[in-house]
Design a protein around this motif. Sequence first.
Motif, PDB file in Angstrom:
ATOM      1  N   MET A 153      62.916  -8.478 -28.131  1.00  0.00           N
ATOM      2  CA  MET A 153      62.333  -7.119 -28.357  1.00  0.00           C
ATOM      3  C   MET A 153      60.780  -7.556 -28.232  1.00  0.00           C
ATOM      4  SD  MET A 153      63.544  -4.241 -29.004  1.00  0.00           S
ATOM      5  CE  MET A 153      63.063  -2.657 -29.450  1.00  0.00           C
ATOM      6  N   LYS A 154      60.572  -8.510 -28.620  1.00  0.00           N
ATOM      7  CA  LYS A 154      58.948  -8.889 -28.559  1.00  0.00           C
ATOM      8  C   LYS A 154      58.482  -9.004 -27.268  1.00  0.00           C
ATOM      9  CE  LYS A 154      59.702 -14.038 -29.644  1.00  0.00           C
ATOM     10  NZ  LYS A 154      59.450 -15.023 -30.592  1.00  0.00           N
ATOM     11  N   TYR A 155      59.235  -9.288 -26.318  1.00  0.00           N
ATOM     12  CA  TYR A 155      59.018  -9.450 -24.966  1.00  0.00           C
ATOM     13  C   TYR A 155      58.798  -7.891 -24.190  1.00  0.00           C
ATOM     14  CZ  TYR A 155      59.611 -14.293 -25.637  1.00  0.00           C
ATOM     15  OH  TYR A 155      59.722 -15.569 -26.061  1.00  0.00           O
ATOM     16  N   LEU A 156      59.280  -7.131 -24.817  1.00  0.00           N
ATOM     17  CA  LEU A 156      59.589  -5.775 -24.116  1.00  0.00           C
ATOM     18  C   LEU A 156      58.192  -5.282 -23.605  1.00  0.00           C
ATOM     19  CD1 LEU A 156      61.987  -4.292 -24.146  1.00  0.00           C
ATOM     20  CD2 LEU A 156      61.294  -2.699 -25.780  1.00  0.00           C
ATOM     21  N   TYR A 157      57.077  -5.369 -24.290  1.00  0.00           N
ATOM     22  CA  TYR A 157      55.756  -4.868 -23.787  1.00  0.00           C
ATOM     23  C   TYR A 157      55.275  -5.954 -22.482  1.00  0.00           C
ATOM     24  CZ  TYR A 157      52.554  -8.616 -25.668  1.00  0.00           C
ATOM     25  OH  TYR A 157      51.982  -9.787 -26.125  1.00  0.00           O
ATOM     26  N   LEU A 158      55.700  -7.095 -22.540  1.00  0.00           N
ATOM     27  CA  LEU A 158      55.277  -7.806 -21.509  1.00  0.00           C
ATOM     28  C   LEU A 158      56.150  -7.492 -20.022  1.00  0.00           C
ATOM     29  CD1 LEU A 158      53.626 -10.421 -20.796  1.00  0.00           C
ATOM     30  CD2 LEU A 158      55.710 -11.739 -21.378  1.00  0.00           C
ATOM     31  N   ILE A 159      57.280  -7.058 -20.343  1.00  0.00           N
ATOM     32  CA  ILE A 159      58.241  -6.596 -19.394  1.00  0.00           C
ATOM     33  C   ILE A 159      57.844  -5.271 -18.529  1.00  0.00           C
ATOM     34  CG2 ILE A 159      60.839  -5.574 -18.792  1.00  0.00           C
ATOM     35  CD1 ILE A 159      61.634  -7.535 -21.397  1.00  0.00           C
ATOM     36  N   PHE A 160      57.328  -4.440 -19.594  1.00  0.00           N
ATOM     37  CA  PHE A 160      56.932  -3.063 -19.071  1.00  0.00           C
ATOM     38  C   PHE A 160      55.734  -3.294 -18.370  1.00  0.00           C
ATOM     39  CE2 PHE A 160      60.541  -1.509 -21.198  1.00  0.00           C
ATOM     40  CZ  PHE A 160      60.890  -0.530 -20.397  1.00  0.00           C
ATOM     41  N   SER A 161      54.963  -4.165 -18.860  1.00  0.00           N
ATOM     42  CA  SER A 161      53.587  -4.213 -18.389  1.00  0.00           C
ATOM     43  C   SER A 161      53.543  -4.663 -16.939  1.00  0.00           C
ATOM     44  CB  SER A 161      52.550  -5.398 -19.207  1.00  0.00           C
ATOM     45  OG  SER A 161      53.249  -6.564 -18.989  1.00  0.00           O
ATOM     46  N   GLY A 162      54.509  -5.518 -16.620  1.00  0.00           N
ATOM     47  CA  GLY A 162      54.782  -5.926 -15.075  1.00  0.00           C
ATOM     48  C   GLY A 162      55.122  -4.791 -14.273  1.00  0.00           C
ATOM     49  N   ARG A 171      63.461 -21.120 -17.524  1.00  0.00           N
ATOM     50  CA  ARG A 171      64.593 -19.941 -17.656  1.00  0.00           C
ATOM     51  C   ARG A 171      63.972 -18.677 -18.329  1.00  0.00           C
ATOM     52  NH1 ARG A 171      70.175 -22.386 -19.739  1.00  0.00           N
ATOM     53  NH2 ARG A 171      70.770 -23.776 -17.928  1.00  0.00           N
ATOM     54  N   GLY A 172      62.940 -19.062 -18.959  1.00  0.00           N
ATOM     55  CA  GLY A 172      62.384 -17.804 -19.610  1.00  0.00           C
ATOM     56  C   GLY A 172      61.693 -16.642 -18.665  1.00  0.00           C
ATOM     57  N   VAL A 173      61.154 -17.331 -17.522  1.00  0.00           N
ATOM     58  CA  VAL A 173      60.401 -16.715 -16.564  1.00  0.00           C
ATOM     59  C   VAL A 173      61.341 -15.998 -15.787  1.00  0.00           C
ATOM     60  CG1 VAL A 173      59.020 -16.731 -14.419  1.00  0.00           C
ATOM     61  CG2 VAL A 173      58.170 -17.967 -16.635  1.00  0.00           C
ATOM     62  N   LEU A 174      62.692 -16.732 -15.555  1.00  0.00           N
ATOM     63  CA  LEU A 174      63.738 -16.150 -14.552  1.00  0.00           C
ATOM     64  C   LEU A 174      64.116 -14.858 -15.321  1.00  0.00           C
ATOM     65  CD1 LEU A 174      66.408 -17.439 -12.597  1.00  0.00           C
ATOM     66  CD2 LEU A 174      67.364 -16.662 -14.850  1.00  0.00           C
ATOM     67  N   GLY A 175      64.472 -15.137 -16.951  1.00  0.00           N
ATOM     68  CA  GLY A 175      64.841 -13.943 -17.690  1.00  0.00           C
ATOM     69  C   GLY A 175      63.604 -12.768 -17.643  1.00  0.00           C
ATOM     70  N   VAL A 190      45.649 -12.536 -25.674  1.00  0.00           N
ATOM     71  CA  VAL A 190      45.638 -13.696 -26.764  1.00  0.00           C
ATOM     72  C   VAL A 190      46.854 -13.792 -27.413  1.00  0.00           C
ATOM     73  CG1 VAL A 190      44.359 -14.451 -28.767  1.00  0.00           C
ATOM     74  CG2 VAL A 190      43.118 -13.337 -27.006  1.00  0.00           C
ATOM     75  N   GLU A 191      47.546 -12.817 -27.824  1.00  0.00           N
ATOM     76  CA  GLU A 191      48.821 -12.915 -28.236  1.00  0.00           C
ATOM     77  C   GLU A 191      49.854 -13.622 -27.566  1.00  0.00           C
ATOM     78  OE1 GLU A 191      49.146  -8.636 -30.665  1.00  0.00           O
ATOM     79  OE2 GLU A 191      51.029  -9.605 -30.116  1.00  0.00           O
ATOM     80  N   LEU A 192      49.890 -13.639 -26.064  1.00  0.00           N
ATOM     81  CA  LEU A 192      50.737 -14.185 -25.420  1.00  0.00           C
ATOM     82  C   LEU A 192      51.665 -15.517 -25.706  1.00  0.00           C
ATOM     83  CD1 LEU A 192      49.893 -13.504 -21.696  1.00  0.00           C
ATOM     84  CD2 LEU A 192      52.092 -12.869 -22.787  1.00  0.00           C
ATOM     85  N   ARG A 205      55.456  -9.789 -35.744  1.00  0.00           N
ATOM     86  CA  ARG A 205      54.601  -9.113 -35.166  1.00  0.00           C
ATOM     87  C   ARG A 205      53.251  -9.023 -35.791  1.00  0.00           C
ATOM     88  NH1 ARG A 205      55.725  -3.010 -32.957  1.00  0.00           N
ATOM     89  NH2 ARG A 205      53.664  -2.602 -31.599  1.00  0.00           N
ATOM     90  N   ALA A 206      53.267  -8.736 -37.002  1.00  0.00           N
ATOM     91  CA  ALA A 206      52.033  -8.575 -37.668  1.00  0.00           C
ATOM     92  C   ALA A 206      51.372  -9.899 -37.756  1.00  0.00           C
ATOM     93  CB  ALA A 206      52.201  -8.064 -39.185  1.00  0.00           C
ATOM     94  N   GLU A 207      52.022 -10.956 -38.008  1.00  0.00           N
ATOM     95  CA  GLU A 207      51.316 -12.312 -38.144  1.00  0.00           C
ATOM     96  C   GLU A 207      50.712 -12.692 -36.764  1.00  0.00           C
ATOM     97  OE1 GLU A 207      50.110 -15.653 -39.779  1.00  0.00           O
ATOM     98  OE2 GLU A 207      51.074 -14.051 -40.923  1.00  0.00           O
ATOM     99  N   ARG A 208      51.458 -12.458 -35.471  1.00  0.00           N
ATOM    100  CA  ARG A 208      50.947 -12.459 -34.338  1.00  0.00           C
ATOM    101  C   ARG A 208      49.675 -11.907 -34.003  1.00  0.00           C
ATOM    102  NH1 ARG A 208      56.188 -11.416 -32.357  1.00  0.00           N
ATOM    103  NH2 ARG A 208      55.585  -9.706 -31.348  1.00  0.00           N
ATOM    104  N   LYS A 209      49.515 -10.675 -34.636  1.00  0.00           N
ATOM    105  CA  LYS A 209      48.484  -9.938 -34.194  1.00  0.00           C
ATOM    106  C   LYS A 209      47.302 -10.124 -35.232  1.00  0.00           C
ATOM    107  CE  LYS A 209      47.504  -4.911 -34.356  1.00  0.00           C
ATOM    108  NZ  LYS A 209      47.671  -3.523 -34.580  1.00  0.00           N
ATOM    109  N   LYS A 210      47.438 -11.000 -36.375  1.00  0.00           N
ATOM    110  CA  LYS A 210      46.592 -11.337 -37.208  1.00  0.00           C
ATOM    111  C   LYS A 210      46.063 -12.650 -36.624  1.00  0.00           C
ATOM    112  CE  LYS A 210      46.263 -13.504 -41.943  1.00  0.00           C
ATOM    113  NZ  LYS A 210      47.176 -13.746 -43.023  1.00  0.00           N
ATOM    114  N   ARG A 211      46.705 -13.453 -36.226  1.00  0.00           N
ATOM    115  CA  ARG A 211      46.335 -14.933 -35.587  1.00  0.00           C
ATOM    116  C   ARG A 211      45.443 -14.389 -34.334  1.00  0.00           C
ATOM    117  NH1 ARG A 211      50.288 -19.790 -36.676  1.00  0.00           N
ATOM    118  NH2 ARG A 211      50.905 -19.262 -38.656  1.00  0.00           N
ATOM    119  N   ALA A 212      46.005 -13.452 -33.588  1.00  0.00           N
ATOM    120  CA  ALA A 212      45.044 -13.128 -32.134  1.00  0.00           C
ATOM    121  C   ALA A 212      43.785 -12.519 -32.633  1.00  0.00           C
ATOM    122  CB  ALA A 212      45.868 -12.190 -31.503  1.00  0.00           C
TER     123      ALA A 212
END
Lengths: 383, 234
Positions: free
Chosen positions: A1-10, A301-305, B113-115, B124-131
């Motif tokens: 789920m946390k990768y969702l924005y990365l997926i859609f940003s592409g 594998r992460g990049v492949l996914g 920066v969060e990447l 998510r909140a912790e990631r945002k805070k650290r970034a």
Amino acid sequence: MKYLYLIFSGLKRKKLRTGLTILSIMVAFILFGYLTAIRQAFDAGVEVAGADRLIVRHKVSLIQLLPQNYETKIERIDGVDNATHSTWFGGIYQEPRNFFAQMAIVPEELFDMFPEYVVSDEHKAAWLETRSGVLVGRGLVERFGWKLGDRIPINATIWGKKDGGRTWEFDLVAIYEGIEKGTDTSQFFFRYDFFDETRAGGTGQVGWYSVRVSDPDKATEVAAAIDAEFANSAQETKSEAEGAFVQGFANQIGNIGFIIMSIMSAVFFTILLVAGNTMAYTVRERTNELAVLKAIGFTDRGVLGLILSESMALTFVGGAMGLGLAWLLVSMGDPTGGSFPVFYLPTRQLFVGFVLIVAMAFVAGIIPALQAKKLQIADALRR
Amino acid sequence: MTEFLMNHMMVKVRGVDKIFKRGSEVIHVLGGLDLSIPKGEFLALMGPSGSGKSTLLNLIGGLDRPSEGTLEIGGKRIDRLSERKLAAWRARHVGLVFQFYNLMPVLSAQKNVELPLLLTKLSRAERKKRAAIALDIVGLSHRAGHYPRQLSGGEQQRTGIARAIVTDPTLLLCDEPTGDLDRKSGDEILDLLQALNKEQGKTIIMVTHDIHAAARASRTLYLNKGQLSTEAVD
């Protein structure tokens, strides 16, 4: 789920290209849904055909009649449970484009032979009491806005009346529902006794017989026995399974399933190239960024996914929109105004659509994803 | 004394060769290279183009593998790690700063920066805070929502540095971090790197062509034809 924005940003990178690709995929899935509904309409009769029912018709052609007294002879044959006859009327309601099937049948036998037509006891009784009564499917009633008690005039094209008239008047006394969504509810059944007494010619003749066999596994042997019974008579018969009979009827205008599959295959192959091309460009343009992702710790594998997920997102957005629109269009009803009595998009075909979405996403994305997986960080960063 | 130093080494490179093959041609970029870098050092690596500076940096950062020799970083032999373990090691221990920033153009500074934090189990909140903290360290809190195209070169590089330090790595590898910047912006970046080295104890290896940039480091080494020396070779 946390990768969702990365997926859609592409996918947001080249909005026009992504938009056009999604549009292409959407059109493909609209076609898939709509053509599937059309194929379903042609196959409906075959799918609901009873496995334990045979159709016995004149050996020469369907329009040749058979004697009514064949019924008792058929019922005496080993393996036959019961039989009933139907006769095609072929009349016109108001104007020729208002086509629907009208048949003269024996009411009591109809209910035994075709349990897929669900009629209330009250309606059954009303029909048995009314010689000019007619049993009409719910779909047909809704199509013409009829209601119980209506008198429906049908102009005969085959069967003139003894009084020289060609307009038959029927009283709408009963309505049947389909036992399932695929049941044809566009038919118009009236009583054979009324029909036989009123018609000018052909008395004692019927169109075809429906025969229920006691063991569906022996249907072929029973069909052969029926044909043997009437061999060398003035009216020889041809017996076959109901499904084969309906399929043969549909095939008179061509192998619809094959035609539709051919169209869909061509469309999907083309769209696959479009989606594959989009994904290939997406990866090629981002070689450097993908290398950075790997450099900061993403695995091969992460990049492949990630790339496969982008492919999935692209295809899913277009495909789901296409299936949704197809469902809406199909819900608007039969596009022919009556030629497709059963016209809907079955749930299992929607499921097939979603399986196709996944398959298309995988095929379109796998090669670019493998290229991304193989990317050497140091090489890619130098580019 | 020697033993003390060896135990406090962040980077131990021993007998490293790196060979590239281009068709039938074999290119020896690094040959039998030895290098030790103590924890907390700010090392500048200089040398002519093609001398192998970036190759050495890539090897130390686990972005590439040596043809021969051993690489021990923070006490861990990274030349033996599998691809998956090496990626996990990079994510945890190395921060990378690139000459051309290499930010994702479709992500805001905050998201860029969060990447690296996506690879952690942080919420998510912790990631945002650290970034946000990382952006604050590089002085870019006010530009967190801006996209790279809306940032100046210096701001983009500072975003790149925030991305590099957000996971709190022990080792920062900078490949010509000021190479694409004007003098003023370059100085700001060097100030920042110096601060990270002195105040947060980050070990920094910086590849540069710029003698002024190298002057900010605590030690400068020169690489020429795959060999290291303490003095520039003409």
